[in-house]
Design a protein around this motif. Sequence first.
Motif, short mmCIF file in Angstrom:
data_model
loop_
_atom_site.label_atom_id
_atom_site.label_comp_id
_atom_site.label_asym_id
_atom_site.label_seq_id
_atom_site.Cartn_x
_atom_site.Cartn_y
_atom_site.Cartn_z
N LEU A 76 38.81 8.23 43.21
CA LEU A 76 39.52 8.10 41.94
C LEU A 76 40.58 7.01 42.02
CD1 LEU A 76 40.25 9.01 39.09
CD2 LEU A 76 41.68 10.81 40.11
N ILE A 77 41.33 7.00 43.09
CA ILE A 77 42.38 5.98 43.26
C ILE A 77 41.76 4.59 43.35
CG2 ILE A 77 44.14 5.13 44.87
CD1 ILE A 77 44.72 8.13 45.48
N ALA A 78 40.60 4.49 43.99
CA ALA A 78 39.92 3.20 44.08
C ALA A 78 39.55 2.68 42.69
CB ALA A 78 38.67 3.32 44.95
N ILE A 79 39.11 3.58 41.80
CA ILE A 79 38.79 3.17 40.43
C ILE A 79 40.05 2.72 39.70
CG2 ILE A 79 38.02 4.03 38.18
CD1 ILE A 79 36.04 5.82 39.64
N LEU A 80 41.14 3.45 39.89
CA LEU A 80 42.40 3.07 39.24
C LEU A 80 42.85 1.68 39.70
CD1 LEU A 80 44.42 6.43 39.47
CD2 LEU A 80 43.13 5.54 37.52
N LEU A 111 40.17 6.03 31.04
CA LEU A 111 39.74 7.42 31.12
C LEU A 111 38.25 7.55 30.80
CD1 LEU A 111 40.81 10.30 31.63
CD2 LEU A 111 41.19 10.49 29.17
N LYS A 112 37.79 6.81 29.80
CA LYS A 112 36.36 6.82 29.46
C LYS A 112 35.53 6.29 30.62
CE LYS A 112 34.75 7.91 26.18
NZ LYS A 112 34.26 9.26 25.81
N ASP A 113 36.04 5.27 31.31
CA ASP A 113 35.33 4.72 32.46
C ASP A 113 35.24 5.76 33.58
OD1 ASP A 113 34.03 2.81 34.06
OD2 ASP A 113 35.92 2.17 34.96
N ILE A 114 36.33 6.48 33.81
CA ILE A 114 36.34 7.53 34.83
C ILE A 114 35.33 8.61 34.47
CG2 ILE A 114 37.73 9.38 35.85
CD1 ILE A 114 40.16 7.48 35.58
#
Length: 240
Positions: A76-80, A111-114
């Motif tokens: 998750l942090i990598a996506i952020l 958020l939609k991407d996550i």
Amino acid sequence: MDYKIILPLKIRELTIAKAYRYIEAIQSYPGNWPLIIITGNIEGLSWDQLLEGITPLPTTYGALCFPELYLDDELLIAILRERLSEEVVSGIIKAINRGEEIHRLVPYSLLKDIEQRIPEILAGVDFEAFIPLRKEVKKLDEITKNIDIIDDIKLFKVGAFPVEPKTIERDLDRAYHVGEYLADLERTFNEVEEEELDILRVGGFVKAGMKLTDLEEELQCLLDRIPARRLTLMFTRVIL
């Protein structure tokens, strides 16, 4: 094995992570089910809040749902970090550690991407199985002994609307897609009469890499120890 999620085998053989889209499609269905199940203190809640819930997956013994998802923190942090500055990411991490919810912390577009990438970053889920019984069960702690995935168990009575699994399987065979299947189930369950049932609710945590068929096997171990009734249930599960 007699405990089955009443979905096509090709879905049941997927891991929970890979089956996430199917699970989400069912659980987000706004069904007009004849029963609402709530566990917890409802004092002070509005009627609208009581109607907000998830639709469970039908099973040959009751129903099954996944009320809580847990994402892999590192992924998750990598996506952020792909989209936000290190300073902003650091602030989000601190807020999450304080208990704040991620959907209140990141821009809607991110958020939609996550959400689109949840199957990639899903670490685990909480599950709940609601199993109808022929009679009340005693010594609840003993019946879950050595079934490691179960860490919560409750027994309650409720006026439910049970349907024979064969009827649900026929609905599944006739349907061309998930939406049609759920609409057929909605009609089926709204045509049956109410019956007071003893319900055993068991819950726990499983990793996202577990196949749905493996979860079925674990719950079958429980069924082998209890006087379960082979009836399918559908309802709105309100999560407090």
